[in-house]
Design a protein around this motif. Sequence first.
Motif, PDB file in Angstrom:
ATOM      1  N   ILE A  88       0.842  -1.205   0.000  1.00  0.00           N
ATOM      2  CA  ILE A  88       0.000   0.000   0.000  1.00  0.00           C
ATOM      3  C   ILE A  88       0.873   1.249   0.000  1.00  0.00           C
ATOM      4  CG2 ILE A  88      -1.631   1.354   1.371  1.00  0.00           C
ATOM      5  CD1 ILE A  88      -2.818  -1.310   2.353  1.00  0.00           C
ATOM      6  N   LEU A  89       1.894   1.268   0.835  1.00  0.00           N
ATOM      7  CA  LEU A  89       2.778   2.434   0.912  1.00  0.00           C
ATOM      8  C   LEU A  89       3.522   2.645  -0.407  1.00  0.00           C
ATOM      9  CD1 LEU A  89       4.239   1.941   4.518  1.00  0.00           C
ATOM     10  CD2 LEU A  89       2.421   3.499   3.808  1.00  0.00           C
ATOM     11  N   GLU A  90       3.966   1.557  -1.020  1.00  0.00           N
ATOM     12  CA  GLU A  90       4.664   1.680  -2.303  1.00  0.00           C
ATOM     13  C   GLU A  90       3.730   2.224  -3.377  1.00  0.00           C
ATOM     14  OE1 GLU A  90       7.402  -1.474  -3.591  1.00  0.00           O
ATOM     15  OE2 GLU A  90       7.004  -2.432  -1.664  1.00  0.00           O
ATOM     16  N   ASP A  91       2.461   1.843  -3.312  1.00  0.00           N
ATOM     17  CA  ASP A  91       1.493   2.352  -4.285  1.00  0.00           C
ATOM     18  C   ASP A  91       1.256   3.853  -4.134  1.00  0.00           C
ATOM     19  OD1 ASP A  91       1.162  -0.126  -5.409  1.00  0.00           O
ATOM     20  OD2 ASP A  91      -0.668  -0.611  -4.292  1.00  0.00           O
ATOM     21  N   HIS A  92       1.697   4.407  -3.012  1.00  0.00           N
ATOM     22  CA  HIS A  92       1.538   5.841  -2.773  1.00  0.00           C
ATOM     23  C   HIS A  92       2.905   6.531  -2.749  1.00  0.00           C
ATOM     24  CE1 HIS A  92      -2.839   6.036  -2.029  1.00  0.00           C
ATOM     25  NE2 HIS A  92      -2.671   4.778  -1.672  1.00  0.00           N
ATOM     26  N   ASN A  93       3.746   6.107  -3.680  1.00  0.00           N
ATOM     27  CA  ASN A  93       5.002   6.796  -4.001  1.00  0.00           C
ATOM     28  C   ASN A  93       6.084   6.664  -2.944  1.00  0.00           C
ATOM     29  OD1 ASN A  93       3.808   7.835  -6.411  1.00  0.00           O
ATOM     30  ND2 ASN A  93       2.845   9.471  -5.199  1.00  0.00           N
ATOM     31  N   MET A  94       6.014   5.657  -2.106  1.00  0.00           N
ATOM     32  CA  MET A  94       7.094   5.420  -1.159  1.00  0.00           C
ATOM     33  C   MET A  94       8.023   4.367  -1.744  1.00  0.00           C
ATOM     34  SD  MET A  94       6.893   4.465   2.905  1.00  0.00           S
ATOM     35  CE  MET A  94       6.239   6.087   3.319  1.00  0.00           C
ATOM     36  N   SER A  95       9.308   4.546  -1.549  1.00  0.00           N
ATOM     37  CA  SER A  95      10.269   3.575  -2.074  1.00  0.00           C
ATOM     38  C   SER A  95      10.116   2.247  -1.334  1.00  0.00           C
ATOM     39  CB  SER A  95      11.698   4.090  -1.910  1.00  0.00           C
ATOM     40  OG  SER A  95      12.086   4.051  -0.543  1.00  0.00           O
ATOM     41  N   GLY A  96      10.614   1.184  -1.961  1.00  0.00           N
ATOM     42  CA  GLY A  96      10.516  -0.133  -1.354  1.00  0.00           C
ATOM     43  C   GLY A  96      11.201  -0.211  -0.007  1.00  0.00           C
ATOM     44  N   ASP A  97      12.385   0.382   0.102  1.00  0.00           N
ATOM     45  CA  ASP A  97      13.113   0.347   1.367  1.00  0.00           C
ATOM     46  C   ASP A  97      12.368   1.115   2.457  1.00  0.00           C
ATOM     47  OD1 ASP A  97      15.112  -1.181   0.271  1.00  0.00           O
ATOM     48  OD2 ASP A  97      16.454   0.518  -0.128  1.00  0.00           O
TER      49      ASP A  97
ATOM     50  N   ALA B 244       9.138   1.669   2.556  1.00  0.00           N
ATOM     51  CA  ALA B 244       7.915   0.930   2.872  1.00  0.00           C
ATOM     52  C   ALA B 244       8.202  -0.242   3.807  1.00  0.00           C
ATOM     53  CB  ALA B 244       7.261   0.436   1.592  1.00  0.00           C
ATOM     54  N   LYS B 245       9.273  -0.974   3.541  1.00  0.00           N
ATOM     55  CA  LYS B 245       9.626  -2.105   4.399  1.00  0.00           C
ATOM     56  C   LYS B 245       9.988  -1.651   5.803  1.00  0.00           C
ATOM     57  CE  LYS B 245      11.279  -5.082   0.645  1.00  0.00           C
ATOM     58  NZ  LYS B 245      12.456  -5.739   0.024  1.00  0.00           N
ATOM     59  N   LEU B 246      10.570  -0.471   5.922  1.00  0.00           N
ATOM     60  CA  LEU B 246      10.942   0.068   7.229  1.00  0.00           C
ATOM     61  C   LEU B 246       9.720   0.503   8.026  1.00  0.00           C
ATOM     62  CD1 LEU B 246      13.187   1.075   9.193  1.00  0.00           C
ATOM     63  CD2 LEU B 246      13.107   3.253   7.952  1.00  0.00           C
ATOM     64  N   LEU B 247       8.766   1.135   7.348  1.00  0.00           N
ATOM     65  CA  LEU B 247       7.639   1.757   8.045  1.00  0.00           C
ATOM     66  C   LEU B 247       6.417   0.857   8.197  1.00  0.00           C
ATOM     67  CD1 LEU B 247       7.843   5.335   6.538  1.00  0.00           C
ATOM     68  CD2 LEU B 247       8.400   4.648   8.861  1.00  0.00           C
ATOM     69  N   ALA B 248       6.254  -0.116   7.326  1.00  0.00           N
ATOM     70  CA  ALA B 248       5.070  -0.978   7.407  1.00  0.00           C
ATOM     71  C   ALA B 248       4.928  -1.665   8.761  1.00  0.00           C
ATOM     72  CB  ALA B 248       5.088  -2.008   6.276  1.00  0.00           C
ATOM     73  N   PRO B 249       6.013  -2.231   9.349  1.00  0.00           N
ATOM     74  CA  PRO B 249       5.850  -2.855  10.667  1.00  0.00           C
ATOM     75  C   PRO B 249       5.418  -1.863  11.741  1.00  0.00           C
ATOM     76  CG  PRO B 249       7.906  -3.551   9.646  1.00  0.00           C
ATOM     77  CD  PRO B 249       7.370  -2.418   8.824  1.00  0.00           C
ATOM     78  N   GLN B 250       5.831  -0.588  11.588  1.00  0.00           N
ATOM     79  CA  GLN B 250       5.438   0.418  12.573  1.00  0.00           C
ATOM     80  C   GLN B 250       3.928   0.650  12.530  1.00  0.00           C
ATOM     81  OE1 GLN B 250       7.947   1.203  14.521  1.00  0.00           O
ATOM     82  NE2 GLN B 250       9.219  -0.012  13.133  1.00  0.00           N
TER      83      GLN B 250
ATOM     84  N   PHE C 208       8.724  13.450   7.006  1.00  0.00           N
ATOM     85  CA  PHE C 208       9.958  12.890   6.453  1.00  0.00           C
ATOM     86  C   PHE C 208       9.803  12.363   5.029  1.00  0.00           C
ATOM     87  CE2 PHE C 208       9.840  12.220  11.061  1.00  0.00           C
ATOM     88  CZ  PHE C 208      11.002  12.862  11.439  1.00  0.00           C
ATOM     89  N   TYR C 209       8.591  12.020   4.637  1.00  0.00           N
ATOM     90  CA  TYR C 209       8.374  11.414   3.334  1.00  0.00           C
ATOM     91  C   TYR C 209       7.283  12.148   2.580  1.00  0.00           C
ATOM     92  CZ  TYR C 209      10.831   7.666   5.705  1.00  0.00           C
ATOM     93  OH  TYR C 209      11.743   6.928   6.430  1.00  0.00           O
ATOM     94  N   LYS C 210       7.457  12.303   1.297  1.00  0.00           N
ATOM     95  CA  LYS C 210       6.443  12.931   0.462  1.00  0.00           C
ATOM     96  C   LYS C 210       5.504  11.853  -0.053  1.00  0.00           C
ATOM     97  CE  LYS C 210       5.823  15.897  -3.593  1.00  0.00           C
ATOM     98  NZ  LYS C 210       6.503  16.614  -4.702  1.00  0.00           N
TER      99      LYS C 210
END
Length: 207
Positions: free
Chosen positions: A144-153, A155-161, A204-206
Amino acid sequence: MSSPKSRAGRPSPEQAERKRANLILAALDEFARVGFSAASMRDIAKAAEISSRTLYNYYPDKLALFAACLEHSGHAIQPTLPKLSGDLHSQLVNYTVAMQEQLSTPQAMQITTLIFREANGFDALRDIAREQFERYQVAPVARILEDHNMSGDQAKLLAPQFVSMAFGEWQRRVLFGGPPLTKEIATTQAQIAADIFISGISHFYKL
């Protein structure tokens, strides 16, 4: 030249698949009822109406069978989740509510309680549970985060949060008891988690 006929009595692929599915369901019931430590491979085979030898041909030990049960449960949940659309906030909320509804079924709650109760005594059991958690709860949020312009790295960092925030009340009820979340409460909790999460990462992220 025609292909050789199957040996008499040999099950078809469809029959073999049904047999394996019945085995998984019998194992899930046994694990949920008595826990991992007390679960009996012989009792599982009996409930599935197969021989112990056939069971061990499928799964060499109880850990392998438990891993297959978790994989089956996680895979079965995915088709029931909605196709997500809308903005990031809506997708996070809708995903969380749908997933928590699936995780709040009696059997899912029992299996989750089993993991929390017994995983510390079995490193392999904990590793299996972690792999399933990453695959079926964290990975969808990362997508979901990647679909909204977040990089893979990122997204992997923030998804567990986000998962930790969004599923906190569900986890509390699993650990300490209480009724399953109603859809209303689950939606409220998911909205709060999405609000805080998006507000925090927007610095921190656009997105």
